[in-house]
Design an enzyme around this catalytic site. Sequence first.
Site, mmCIF file in Angstrom:
data_model
loop_
_atom_site.group_PDB
_atom_site.id
_atom_site.type_symbol
_atom_site.label_atom_id
_atom_site.label_comp_id
_atom_site.label_asym_id
_atom_site.label_seq_id
_atom_site.Cartn_x
_atom_site.Cartn_y
_atom_site.Cartn_z
ATOM 1 N N ARG A 1 128.627 77.372 48.961
ATOM 2 C CA ARG A 1 127.952 78.350 49.819
ATOM 3 C C ARG A 1 127.359 77.611 51.016
ATOM 4 O O ARG A 1 126.806 76.502 50.881
ATOM 5 C CB ARG A 1 126.810 79.073 49.071
ATOM 6 N N GLN B 1 127.889 85.468 56.822
ATOM 7 C CA GLN B 1 129.317 85.753 56.951
ATOM 8 C C GLN B 1 129.518 87.204 57.331
ATOM 9 O O GLN B 1 128.854 88.050 56.728
ATOM 10 C CB GLN B 1 130.031 85.452 55.626
HETATM 11 N N1 LIG Z 1 134.782 79.609 48.563
HETATM 12 C C1 LIG Z 1 135.186 80.444 47.642
HETATM 13 O O1 LIG Z 1 136.108 81.215 47.857
HETATM 14 C C2 LIG Z 1 134.517 80.449 46.314
HETATM 15 C C3 LIG Z 1 133.304 79.831 46.123
HETATM 16 N N2 LIG Z 1 132.725 79.793 44.885
HETATM 17 C C4 LIG Z 1 131.397 79.164 44.748
HETATM 18 O O2 LIG Z 1 131.464 78.128 43.803
HETATM 19 C C5 LIG Z 1 130.375 78.231 42.907
HETATM 20 C C6 LIG Z 1 130.715 77.592 41.602
HETATM 21 O O3 LIG Z 1 131.726 78.347 40.952
HETATM 22 P P1 LIG Z 1 132.134 78.040 39.438
HETATM 23 O O4 LIG Z 1 132.468 76.609 39.265
HETATM 24 O O5 LIG Z 1 133.130 79.058 39.059
HETATM 25 O O6 LIG Z 1 130.746 78.337 38.724
HETATM 26 P P2 LIG Z 1 130.226 77.788 37.336
HETATM 27 O O7 LIG Z 1 129.091 78.655 36.980
HETATM 28 O O8 LIG Z 1 131.344 77.633 36.371
HETATM 29 O O9 LIG Z 1 129.685 76.327 37.696
HETATM 30 C C7 LIG Z 1 128.518 76.073 38.391
HETATM 31 C C8 LIG Z 1 127.978 74.744 37.915
HETATM 32 O O10 LIG Z 1 126.878 74.400 38.745
HETATM 33 C C9 LIG Z 1 125.862 73.868 37.899
HETATM 34 N N3 LIG Z 1 124.572 74.041 38.537
HETATM 35 C C10 LIG Z 1 123.938 75.186 38.836
HETATM 36 N N4 LIG Z 1 122.766 74.931 39.434
HETATM 37 C C11 LIG Z 1 122.647 73.588 39.505
HETATM 38 C C12 LIG Z 1 121.652 72.723 40.007
HETATM 39 N N5 LIG Z 1 120.549 73.201 40.555
HETATM 40 N N6 LIG Z 1 121.853 71.394 39.906
HETATM 41 C C13 LIG Z 1 122.988 70.912 39.346
HETATM 42 N N7 LIG Z 1 123.969 71.688 38.856
HETATM 43 C C14 LIG Z 1 123.797 73.011 38.932
HETATM 44 C C15 LIG Z 1 125.970 74.648 36.608
HETATM 45 O O11 LIG Z 1 125.373 73.980 35.532
HETATM 46 C C16 LIG Z 1 127.482 74.800 36.477
HETATM 47 O O12 LIG Z 1 128.043 73.749 35.724
HETATM 48 C C17 LIG Z 1 130.111 79.732 42.848
HETATM 49 O O13 LIG Z 1 128.811 80.019 42.412
HETATM 50 C C18 LIG Z 1 130.359 80.145 44.256
HETATM 51 O O14 LIG Z 1 129.175 80.017 45.010
HETATM 52 C C19 LIG Z 1 133.344 80.338 43.797
HETATM 53 C C20 LIG Z 1 134.553 80.951 43.938
HETATM 54 C C21 LIG Z 1 135.194 81.146 45.220
#
Ligand SMILES: NC(=O)C1=CN([C@@H]2O[C@H](COP(=O)(O)OP(=O)(O)OC[C@H]3O[C@@H](n4cnc5c(N)ncnc54)[C@H](O)[C@@H]3O)[C@@H](O)[C@H]2O)C=CC1
Length: 482
Positions: A388, A417
Amino acid sequence: MHVLIPAVVDTPVYPNQRAAFSPLMIGRMSWGLSYRPTKVPIFIIGKWGLTYDTALSALLPNASVFSGTLVRPGGPVMAMLRAAKHAMRALGSRAPDASPFARMLHARKLPFWCARFKEDFWLVINMQASTGSKKIVGVFYKANEYASMNPKFVGCVEGSLGIRDWLESQGHQYIVTDDKEGPNCELEKHIPDMHVLITTPFHPAYVTEERIKKAKNLQLLLTAGIGSDHIDLKAAAAAGLTVAEVTGSNTVSVAEDELMRILILVRNFLPGYHQVINGDWNVAAIAYRAYDLEGKTVGTVGAGRIGKLLLQRLKPFNCNLLYHDRLKMEPDLEKEIGAKFEEDLDKMLPKCDVIVINTPLTEKTRGLFNKERIGKLKKGVLIVNNARGAIMDTQAVADACSSGHIAGYSGDVWNPQPAPKDHPWRYMPNHAMTPHISGTTIDGQLRYAAGTKDMLDRYFKGQDFPAQNYIVKEGKLASQYQ
Ligand SMILES: NC(=O)C1=CN([C@@H]2O[C@H](COP(=O)(O)OP(=O)(O)OC[C@H]3O[C@@H](n4cnc5c(N)ncnc54)[C@H](O)[C@@H]3O)[C@@H](O)[C@H]2O)C=CC1
């Protein structure tokens, strides 16, 4: 003689409802009468959509199809009977006395009713418990001339996730728009009475506390994709709303895209490409800072679904892989991936040649990469951020790219966005930015459309969603958002 076939369509849960209300079935019923009507008015309550109406008209060439949302959803039985009476009167026919039927219908004894009533009135009703007709609003990006170029292109306004016929055949109202900003936008008009809002992170409808307060009927906020930071999650929780996303739907799409961006930056690809289209040829201008990925230290901040997959995809490149997350991986998985856990983010970051951001945007990650933290990174670091935009301090990134402290920055996420024309990241040197595209490949779209449909289906049936999809449930935020 007129035959009236009113059909209640806001009873979405009966499995063979589609068959029951199919044009063929309705056609058979009218054909099966002892006389062949010269004119068969068909009265449809609820909005069945143009396709359905056209199909009916074709099947019953003499029919007049009355359709559209003539009655307000919510009180199907009585409303249907009232509307039926009205239609009968309009057709000059005797209005039937509906009260005995109404009593039986309200008793809800039979799962399905198809009965002739007072010779000239056919009643078809699905008696399964109804959740009532819902108003569902979808906010997606508009595809214009690209909409018709691929039938699988469902993620846009025109494609509407491919669920319009399905929703309308169950009597739901489905409004789709890309017009999401400002007090007079299309979205604002529907906020007061919508039940469900679907949006994507690619063209997010920002759901503020103020909008939530106005949305008196709102129950469910669905993110067709991953990342629900466009919603004020605390306000949603306080209002008792459910927020859910299609977890895992575009993990592959984003991880592959990140790998591409890493290579584009490491190899200094984009200036070479620009030379070619500008008629230039200058090998030195590229080569002086083009490297192999092999042997470099790559660290991911966040190793959830996307972060882990990226690490797995990077393994064959023989890099030194690091990860920082709230949670350490299982030892077996860590060993298989070959990445080292770094508990302290600030100890990991200065070791990295390439940093990839893979955490959600939360209160803890907003502005995580501020001027001070960026200042401690290796000089010449490359950053990929598809997570993000607001995880970065916008101006600090632009300044570090200008000074060369950041040698390359690539990503597809911006704040806000669509990115305004004067967003500093459009103009900073050494960037390889795109609009928000990585998670909206056709494959990703088909997955998040299917996941959205599945959740809507469960919502209509009063069933739970897959546990990992919930971001806000019963007033509680998912753990990483707390
Ligand atoms: N550009 C795009 O088209 C897309 C972007 N995304 C972004 O990617 C992000 C991650 O997606 P996923 O991997 O599927 O989510 P996920 O929920 O599987 O993984 C997120 C990871 O971040 C970790 N995390 C959360 N807060 C944290 C912190 N403060 N410090 C350290 N680690 C932390 C969590 O423990 C988790 O392992 C989404 O939330 C979204 O913002 C996701 C899909 C599409």
